[in-house]
Motif scaffolding. Structure first.
Motif, PDB file in Angstrom:
ATOM      1  N   PHE A 115       0.831  -1.204   0.000  1.00  9.63           N
ATOM      2  CA  PHE A 115       0.000   0.000   0.000  1.00  9.63           C
ATOM      3  C   PHE A 115       0.867   1.256   0.000  1.00  9.63           C
ATOM      4  N   LEU A 116       1.874   1.290   0.877  1.00 10.78           N
ATOM      5  CA  LEU A 116       2.728   2.471   0.985  1.00 10.78           C
ATOM      6  C   LEU A 116       3.487   2.751  -0.310  1.00 10.78           C
ATOM      7  N   GLY A 117       3.758   1.708  -1.080  1.00 14.74           N
ATOM      8  CA  GLY A 117       4.474   1.869  -2.338  1.00 14.74           C
ATOM      9  C   GLY A 117       3.565   2.060  -3.538  1.00 14.74           C
ATOM     10  N   SER A 118       2.268   2.110  -3.306  1.00 15.26           N
ATOM     11  CA  SER A 118       1.328   2.165  -4.423  1.00 15.26           C
ATOM     12  C   SER A 118       1.122   3.593  -4.923  1.00 15.26           C
ATOM     13  N   ARG A 119       0.630   3.693  -6.131  1.00 14.26           N
ATOM     14  CA  ARG A 119       0.307   5.004  -6.704  1.00 14.26           C
ATOM     15  C   ARG A 119      -1.025   5.524  -6.169  1.00 14.26           C
ATOM     16  N   HIS A 120      -1.744   4.698  -5.401  1.00 12.73           N
ATOM     17  CA  HIS A 120      -3.054   5.095  -4.878  1.00 12.73           C
ATOM     18  C   HIS A 120      -3.003   5.641  -3.450  1.00 12.73           C
ATOM     19  N   LEU A 121      -1.826   5.700  -2.870  1.00  8.56           N
ATOM     20  CA  LEU A 121      -1.699   6.163  -1.489  1.00  8.56           C
ATOM     21  C   LEU A 121      -2.356   7.532  -1.296  1.00  8.56           C
ATOM     22  N   THR A 122      -2.036   8.484  -2.132  1.00  5.33           N
ATOM     23  CA  THR A 122      -2.561   9.842  -1.945  1.00  5.33           C
ATOM     24  C   THR A 122      -4.001   9.996  -2.420  1.00  5.33           C
ATOM     25  N   ASP A 123      -4.511   9.034  -3.195  1.00  6.91           N
ATOM     26  CA  ASP A 123      -5.899   9.081  -3.670  1.00  6.91           C
ATOM     27  C   ASP A 123      -6.874   8.399  -2.712  1.00  6.91           C
ATOM     28  N   THR A 124      -6.349   7.684  -1.734  1.00 11.81           N
ATOM     29  CA  THR A 124      -7.186   6.899  -0.830  1.00 11.81           C
ATOM     30  C   THR A 124      -7.985   7.809   0.094  1.00 11.81           C
ATOM     31  N   ALA A 125      -9.316   7.650   0.057  1.00 13.57           N
ATOM     32  CA  ALA A 125     -10.208   8.444   0.906  1.00 13.57           C
ATOM     33  C   ALA A 125     -10.403   7.780   2.265  1.00 13.57           C
ATOM     34  N   CYS A 126     -10.262   6.450   2.305  1.00 20.29           N
ATOM     35  CA  CYS A 126     -10.399   5.694   3.554  1.00 20.29           C
ATOM     36  C   CYS A 126      -9.601   4.406   3.421  1.00 20.29           C
ATOM     37  N   LEU A 127      -8.953   4.022   4.508  1.00 20.72           N
ATOM     38  CA  LEU A 127      -8.157   2.801   4.551  1.00 20.72           C
ATOM     39  C   LEU A 127      -8.832   1.800   5.478  1.00 20.72           C
ATOM     40  N   VAL A 128      -8.969   0.559   5.000  1.00 19.03           N
ATOM     41  CA  VAL A 128      -9.460  -0.541   5.826  1.00 19.03           C
ATOM     42  C   VAL A 128      -8.293  -1.519   5.933  1.00 19.03           C
ATOM     43  N   ALA A 129      -7.758  -1.690   7.152  1.00 16.73           N
ATOM     44  CA  ALA A 129      -6.548  -2.506   7.323  1.00 16.73           C
ATOM     45  C   ALA A 129      -6.725  -3.536   8.427  1.00 16.73           C
ATOM     46  N   ASP A 130      -6.130  -4.699   8.203  1.00 14.39           N
ATOM     47  CA  ASP A 130      -6.117  -5.756   9.210  1.00 14.39           C
ATOM     48  C   ASP A 130      -5.152  -5.355  10.321  1.00 14.39           C
ATOM     49  N   VAL A 131      -5.498  -5.670  11.552  1.00 12.74           N
ATOM     50  CA  VAL A 131      -4.618  -5.357  12.673  1.00 12.74           C
ATOM     51  C   VAL A 131      -3.378  -6.250  12.637  1.00 12.74           C
ATOM     52  N   HIS A 132      -3.570  -7.557  12.442  1.00 13.31           N
ATOM     53  CA  HIS A 132      -2.462  -8.506  12.527  1.00 13.31           C
ATOM     54  C   HIS A 132      -2.002  -8.928  11.141  1.00 13.31           C
ATOM     55  N   MET A 133      -0.852  -8.371  10.730  1.00 12.43           N
ATOM     56  CA  MET A 133      -0.247  -8.745   9.447  1.00 12.43           C
ATOM     57  C   MET A 133       1.250  -8.872   9.651  1.00 12.43           C
ATOM     58  N   PRO A 134       1.894  -9.731   8.854  1.00 15.08           N
ATOM     59  CA  PRO A 134       3.350  -9.806   8.927  1.00 15.08           C
ATOM     60  C   PRO A 134       3.965  -8.480   8.476  1.00 15.08           C
ATOM     61  N   GLY A 135       5.135  -8.182   8.981  1.00 13.33           N
ATOM     62  CA  GLY A 135       5.771  -6.923   8.616  1.00 13.33           C
ATOM     63  C   GLY A 135       5.192  -5.810   9.461  1.00 13.33           C
ATOM     64  N   MET A 136       4.441  -4.933   8.846  1.00 12.61           N
ATOM     65  CA  MET A 136       3.826  -3.802   9.532  1.00 12.61           C
ATOM     66  C   MET A 136       2.356  -4.126   9.810  1.00 12.61           C
ATOM     67  N   THR A 137       1.935  -4.002  11.062  1.00 11.95           N
ATOM     68  CA  THR A 137       0.534  -4.250  11.427  1.00 11.95           C
ATOM     69  C   THR A 137      -0.338  -3.083  10.972  1.00 11.95           C
ATOM     70  N   GLY A 138      -1.641  -3.273  11.046  1.00 10.73           N
ATOM     71  CA  GLY A 138      -2.559  -2.195  10.709  1.00 10.73           C
ATOM     72  C   GLY A 138      -2.411  -1.000  11.636  1.00 10.73           C
ATOM     73  N   VAL A 139      -2.171  -1.263  12.912  1.00 12.41           N
ATOM     74  CA  VAL A 139      -1.959  -0.190  13.891  1.00 12.41           C
ATOM     75  C   VAL A 139      -0.694   0.581  13.531  1.00 12.41           C
ATOM     76  N   GLU A 140       0.380  -0.134  13.223  1.00 14.47           N
ATOM     77  CA  GLU A 140       1.639   0.515  12.844  1.00 14.47           C
ATOM     78  C   GLU A 140       1.483   1.293  11.537  1.00 14.47           C
ATOM     79  N   LEU A 141       0.719   0.746  10.598  1.00 11.90           N
ATOM     80  CA  LEU A 141       0.471   1.434   9.337  1.00 11.90           C
ATOM     81  C   LEU A 141      -0.243   2.760   9.601  1.00 11.90           C
ATOM     82  N   HIS A 142      -1.279   2.736  10.425  1.00 16.04           N
ATOM     83  CA  HIS A 142      -1.998   3.968  10.753  1.00 16.04           C
ATOM     84  C   HIS A 142      -1.053   4.998  11.369  1.00 16.04           C
TER      85      HIS A 142
END
Length: 130
Positions: free
Chosen positions: A40-67
């Protein structure tokens, strides 16, 4: 809301990600999906996103960490977190950090739609569904 309003979904579980994509499309939004926070962070849609729906528990960066990362980087993207492993401490902290809603999987369709409306139209009330 316009069907051009972009909702981005970040979840490492492909079947869940696909079902969430279909549901949010039914609500009338445009949807992009990502298997990880890094995608997501590397996508071209990052700045176009009006709302993000993210899982809390993911490998790498969690949804909480992403927020937190997005906030620290200056991106004010309203965020909804979802989890299969509800934790009241994580939920309370995420809400204090500005997350719009914290939902347990499987999500209630109507409650998700309320959360999306509230994220996109601040001040829209959300019925307590905890």
């Amino acid at each position: 809301m316009s069907n051009r309003t972009l909702i981005s979904i970040v979840d490492d579980d492909e079947p869940y990600r696909d079902s969430m994509r279909k549901l949010i499309l039914l609500f009338g939004y445009t949807v992009e999906v990502y298997a990880s926070a890094a995608d997501f962070l590397g996508s071209r849609h990052l700045t176009d996103t009006a709302c993000l729906v993210a899982d809390v528990h993911m490998p790498g960066m969690t949804g909480v960490e992403l927020h937190r990362h997005l906030v620290d980087a200056g991106y004010a993207i309203p965020t909804i977190l979802v989890t299969a492993y509800p934790d009241e401490v994580v939920r309370e902290q995420a809400l204090k950090d500005g997350v719009v809603c914290c939902l347990s999987k499987p999500v209630d369709d109507d409650y998700l739609e309320q959360c999306l409306r509230s994220a996109l139209q601040p001040g829209t009330p959300i019925e307590d569904n905890s």
